[in-house]
Design a protein around this motif. Structure first.
Motif, short mmCIF file in Angstrom:
data_model
loop_
_atom_site.label_atom_id
_atom_site.label_comp_id
_atom_site.label_asym_id
_atom_site.label_seq_id
_atom_site.Cartn_x
_atom_site.Cartn_y
_atom_site.Cartn_z
N LEU A 197 43.20 44.30 37.73
CA LEU A 197 42.02 43.61 37.05
C LEU A 197 41.06 44.72 36.86
CD1 LEU A 197 40.60 40.72 36.56
CD2 LEU A 197 40.02 40.89 38.83
N ARG A 198 40.42 44.45 35.65
CA ARG A 198 39.20 45.41 35.37
C ARG A 198 38.00 44.48 35.82
NH1 ARG A 198 37.90 49.79 33.09
NH2 ARG A 198 35.92 49.86 32.15
N THR A 199 37.31 45.13 36.80
CA THR A 199 35.93 44.65 37.38
C THR A 199 34.71 45.14 36.77
OG1 THR A 199 36.04 45.81 39.23
CG2 THR A 199 36.99 43.74 39.74
N ARG A 200 34.96 46.48 36.53
CA ARG A 200 33.79 47.31 35.79
C ARG A 200 33.44 46.90 34.21
NH1 ARG A 200 34.25 53.39 35.00
NH2 ARG A 200 33.94 52.86 32.80
N GLY A 201 32.34 46.49 34.02
CA GLY A 201 31.99 46.07 32.78
C GLY A 201 32.52 44.63 32.34
N THR A 202 33.06 43.78 33.16
CA THR A 202 33.42 42.59 33.05
C THR A 202 32.73 41.56 33.67
OG1 THR A 202 35.13 42.42 34.63
CG2 THR A 202 35.75 43.34 32.62
N ASP A 203 32.83 40.11 33.75
CA ASP A 203 32.42 39.13 34.75
C ASP A 203 33.55 38.84 35.76
OD1 ASP A 203 34.17 37.80 33.08
OD2 ASP A 203 32.82 36.25 32.39
N ALA A 204 34.34 39.55 35.85
CA ALA A 204 35.50 39.33 36.94
C ALA A 204 34.94 38.85 38.24
CB ALA A 204 36.45 40.39 37.07
N ARG A 252 42.99 49.43 32.01
CA ARG A 252 43.89 50.21 31.07
C ARG A 252 43.75 51.66 31.41
NH1 ARG A 252 38.55 48.49 29.12
NH2 ARG A 252 37.21 50.43 28.99
N PRO A 253 44.75 52.40 31.00
CA PRO A 253 45.89 52.04 30.10
C PRO A 253 47.20 51.77 30.76
CG PRO A 253 45.57 54.40 30.14
CD PRO A 253 44.69 53.74 31.22
N LEU A 254 47.85 50.78 30.45
CA LEU A 254 49.29 50.53 30.96
C LEU A 254 50.27 51.24 30.00
CD1 LEU A 254 48.84 46.72 31.58
CD2 LEU A 254 49.37 48.58 33.23
N PRO A 276 38.40 38.99 41.99
CA PRO A 276 39.10 39.71 42.84
C PRO A 276 39.76 39.08 43.95
CG PRO A 276 37.25 40.51 41.81
CD PRO A 276 37.09 39.07 41.60
N ASP A 277 39.11 37.94 44.17
CA ASP A 277 39.68 37.14 45.71
C ASP A 277 40.82 36.01 44.97
OD1 ASP A 277 38.22 38.76 47.20
OD2 ASP A 277 36.18 37.45 46.98
N ALA A 278 40.95 35.73 43.83
CA ALA A 278 41.72 34.81 43.27
C ALA A 278 43.39 35.21 43.50
CB ALA A 278 41.58 34.57 41.70
N ASP A 279 43.99 34.14 43.31
CA ASP A 279 45.62 34.51 43.54
C ASP A 279 46.23 35.10 42.15
OD1 ASP A 279 46.88 32.21 41.63
OD2 ASP A 279 45.39 31.20 42.68
N GLY A 280 47.34 35.73 42.23
CA GLY A 280 48.01 36.30 40.95
C GLY A 280 48.05 35.54 39.88
N ASP A 281 48.34 34.21 39.89
CA ASP A 281 48.72 33.42 38.97
C ASP A 281 47.20 33.31 38.13
OD1 ASP A 281 51.19 33.05 39.00
OD2 ASP A 281 51.14 31.49 40.25
N THR A 282 46.29 32.86 38.88
CA THR A 282 44.88 32.67 38.39
C THR A 282 44.45 34.16 37.60
OG1 THR A 282 44.43 31.20 40.10
CG2 THR A 282 42.28 32.07 38.94
#
Length: 114
Positions: free
Chosen positions: A59-66, A92-94, A72-78
């Motif tokens: 999960l990208r947190t920098r520069g996002t509204d995550a 990125r990058p993958l 960051p505390d959500a489950d994988g499906d969410t």
């Protein structure tokens, strides 16, 4: 060897990883600008499994509204659902090759699957 990079041309690490791949003559490279052509939910889940990381680690947190969204505390499906809906949340990058997949931060991690 075939390789696919999910790339963001605005990202320095992504550009450096792409340069490593482009400089290897033995690599048949596919470049996917994931903000324009995001991976499917299934593909993203498979990339994380093959990388040995969780969706939260991808999960990208920098520069996002995550963080504001509690991702960051959500489950994988969410997290996967949020990434598919808003691909800017994909770190990125993958890179994927026959040897596996990696989130290439730092860019030298790509060498592990070449």
């Amino acid at each position: 060897m075939k390789a696919t990079i999910w790339h963001n041309p605005k990202c320095g690490t992504s550009r450096k990883t792409l340069a490593i791949l482009e400089n290897l003559k033995a690599v048949d490279l596919t470049v996917v600008e994931y903000l324009k052509e995001p991976p499917s939910r299934e593909k993203l889940a498979q990339l994380y499994r093959d990388s040995g990381i969780t969706p939260a680690e991808g999960l990208r947190t920098r520069g996002t509204d995550a963080e504001e969204r509690g991702l960051p505390d959500a489950d994988g499906d969410t997290i996967l659902d949020a990434m598919v809906a808003d691909p800017i949340l994909i770190e990125r990058p993958l890179v994927e090759t026959e040897e596996g997949a990696r989130l290439c931060r730092p860019q030298d991690r790509v060498l592990e699957i070449l």
